[in-house]
Write an enzyme that holds these catalytic residues in place. Structure first.
Site, short mmCIF file in Angstrom:
data_model
loop_
_atom_site.label_atom_id
_atom_site.label_comp_id
_atom_site.label_asym_id
_atom_site.label_seq_id
_atom_site.Cartn_x
_atom_site.Cartn_y
_atom_site.Cartn_z
N PHE A 16 0.82 -1.21 0.00
CA PHE A 16 0.00 0.00 0.00
C PHE A 16 0.86 1.27 0.00
O PHE A 16 0.95 1.98 -1.00
CB PHE A 16 -0.93 -0.06 1.21
CG PHE A 16 -1.59 1.23 1.59
CD1 PHE A 16 -2.16 2.06 0.63
CD2 PHE A 16 -1.65 1.61 2.92
CE1 PHE A 16 -2.77 3.26 1.00
CE2 PHE A 16 -2.26 2.80 3.30
CZ PHE A 16 -2.82 3.62 2.34
N ILE A 17 1.55 1.53 1.10
CA ILE A 17 2.38 2.74 1.15
C ILE A 17 3.59 2.59 0.22
O ILE A 17 3.98 3.55 -0.45
CB ILE A 17 2.84 3.02 2.59
CG1 ILE A 17 1.64 3.24 3.53
CG2 ILE A 17 3.75 4.24 2.64
CD1 ILE A 17 2.02 3.42 4.99
N SER A 40 5.25 -17.69 -6.77
CA SER A 40 5.30 -18.51 -7.99
C SER A 40 4.67 -17.84 -9.20
O SER A 40 4.95 -18.20 -10.34
CB SER A 40 4.61 -19.87 -7.74
OG SER A 40 3.25 -19.67 -7.39
N ASP A 62 12.76 -12.33 -0.35
CA ASP A 62 12.03 -12.47 0.91
C ASP A 62 12.79 -11.68 1.96
O ASP A 62 13.99 -11.90 2.16
CB ASP A 62 11.92 -13.95 1.31
CG ASP A 62 10.92 -14.18 2.43
OD1 ASP A 62 10.90 -13.37 3.40
OD2 ASP A 62 10.16 -15.16 2.36
N TYR A 150 1.99 -7.41 16.99
CA TYR A 150 2.45 -6.57 15.88
C TYR A 150 3.24 -5.38 16.40
O TYR A 150 4.36 -5.10 15.95
CB TYR A 150 1.25 -6.08 15.07
CG TYR A 150 1.56 -4.88 14.21
CD1 TYR A 150 2.42 -4.98 13.12
CD2 TYR A 150 1.01 -3.62 14.50
CE1 TYR A 150 2.73 -3.87 12.34
CE2 TYR A 150 1.31 -2.52 13.72
CZ TYR A 150 2.17 -2.64 12.65
OH TYR A 150 2.47 -1.54 11.90
N LYS A 154 7.29 -4.34 15.92
CA LYS A 154 7.73 -3.07 15.34
C LYS A 154 8.58 -2.28 16.34
O LYS A 154 9.53 -1.59 15.94
CB LYS A 154 6.53 -2.25 14.88
CG LYS A 154 5.77 -2.87 13.72
CD LYS A 154 6.60 -2.96 12.45
CE LYS A 154 6.71 -1.62 11.77
NZ LYS A 154 7.44 -1.70 10.47
N ASN A 179 -1.92 6.61 11.52
CA ASN A 179 -2.76 5.77 10.66
C ASN A 179 -2.86 6.33 9.25
O ASN A 179 -3.53 7.34 9.02
CB ASN A 179 -4.16 5.62 11.27
CG ASN A 179 -4.11 4.94 12.62
OD1 ASN A 179 -3.88 5.59 13.63
ND2 ASN A 179 -4.29 3.63 12.64
N ARG A 214 -8.38 7.77 16.28
CA ARG A 214 -7.22 7.59 15.42
C ARG A 214 -6.84 8.91 14.76
O ARG A 214 -7.68 9.77 14.51
CB ARG A 214 -7.51 6.53 14.33
CG ARG A 214 -7.74 5.13 14.88
CD ARG A 214 -6.48 4.56 15.50
NE ARG A 214 -6.63 3.20 16.00
CZ ARG A 214 -6.83 2.89 17.27
NH1 ARG A 214 -6.93 3.87 18.18
NH2 ARG A 214 -6.92 1.63 17.66
#
Length: 328
Positions: A16-17, A40, A62, A150, A154, A179, A214
């Protein structure tokens, strides 16, 4: 630093970003290598639809694999590290995946940059590392208090990046977006969730907790924040918030989206969409004084402008979404 002509690597470039940042770097004249996850189908995420694709060198690999990261980083003068697992709900399902991707992946980038003599590394953080606001607005001096696996992963990546600056003089800067929203964002996030449900014809909108607030920033503004962190000499060794300095509750946000889209909605709260009580971040509101002073950055889009552009894009790309199910 002038990015025109610079050899730049973007990890997570198909996301996305990352895709928005990659395109902006091309516009600025950088020689961009996009690092995307090997698969693949040789699928490159949102870059597949980019009008700039012919100007981007795409490399498959990766982020958890040091060899592929180092190979991609060879020759890069600047690295923007965005590759990460970001979905909070899935971090409850598989915490170890977040440690391997977000912490070990960041190590791979930092170590490769150290060995290769990279001029600058920009590591992507998140406002989630602060947890529920202990004071507002939240400055970079706010305590780190991760409330989800998460956020913990981070936080670890942030401190690892800063340790490389302090221990090895690696020129690292940490950007901490609040956000971010906009075109291409997945339905795991609140704004696409509401927009996609309305666009699909639903008027009973299924959400989680409605009271948390947010601080929302349009993706083009966030991408510009990355650029300014990169070009600023004073950003090395620093953590810099990128946010709007404005907060809105989830419930009020859903109402605003509905008004912009011309829909009357009823909100249904679903338990499966709620975080565990002690893991919910109740309030986020950015202090962006440092970004203004240090990198001369401030958002240009209002929330209403950003939502309108996002809603138009999602309506045109609704086939990418599954608004009838909960995306974790």
């Amino acid at each position: 630093m002038n990015l025109a002509g610079k050899k730049v690597l973007v990890t997570g470039a198909g996301g996305f970003i990352g895709s928005h940042l990659t395109e902006r770097l091309v516009e600025l004249g950088a020689e961009v290598t996009a690092f995307v996850r090997y698969n693949s189908r040789n699928y490159w995420g949102w870059l597949e639809e980019s009008c700039y694709l012919k100007d981007i060198r795409v490399v498959n690999g990766d982020i958890r694999d040091y060899d592929s990261v180092r190979s991609a980083a060879k020759g890069a003068e600047v690295i923007f590290h965005l590759a990460a697992l970001i979905g909070i709900p899935y971090s409850y399902e598989s915490p170890i995946a977040y440690l391997k991707t977000n912490v070990e992946g960041t190590y791979n980038v930092l170590q490769a940059a150290r060995e290769l003599g990279t001029e600058k590394v920009i590591v992507t953080s998140t406002s989630e590392v602060y947890g529920t606001a202990q004071f507002v607005p939240i400055s970079e001096a706010h305590p780190i208090n991760p409330q989800s696996p998460y956020a913990a992963s981070k936080s670890g990546a942030d401190f690892l990046a800063l340790s490389y600056y302090r221990s090895f003089d690696l020129p690292v800067a940490v950007i901490r977006p609040f956000n971010t929203y906009g075109p291409r964002q997945s339905a795991r996030a609140i704004i696409p969730t509401v927009i996609a449900q309305i666009a699909a014809g639903s008027r009973k909108i299924r959400l989680g907790s409605l009271t948390p607030t947010r601080d929302l920033t349009f993706v083009k503004d966030t991408a510009e924040g990355f650029i300014q962190v990169a070009v600023s000499e004073g950003s090395v060794g620093q953590v810099i918030n990128v946010g709007s300095n404005f907060e809105i509750s989830i419930g009020d946000l859903a109402g605003l989206i509905a008004r912009i889209m011309g829909a009357e909605i009823e909100i249904e709260t679903e338990k499966e969409r709620q975080r565990p009580a002690k893991s919910e971040v109740e309030r986020l509101l950015a202090d962006t004084a440092k970004a203004k002073a240090l990198i001369n950055w401030a958002p240009r889009y209002t929330l209403e402008e950003g939502i309108k552009e996002t809603a138009e894009w999602i309506r045109e790309h609704l086939a990418h979404y599954k608004p009838d199910i909960y995306n974790i």
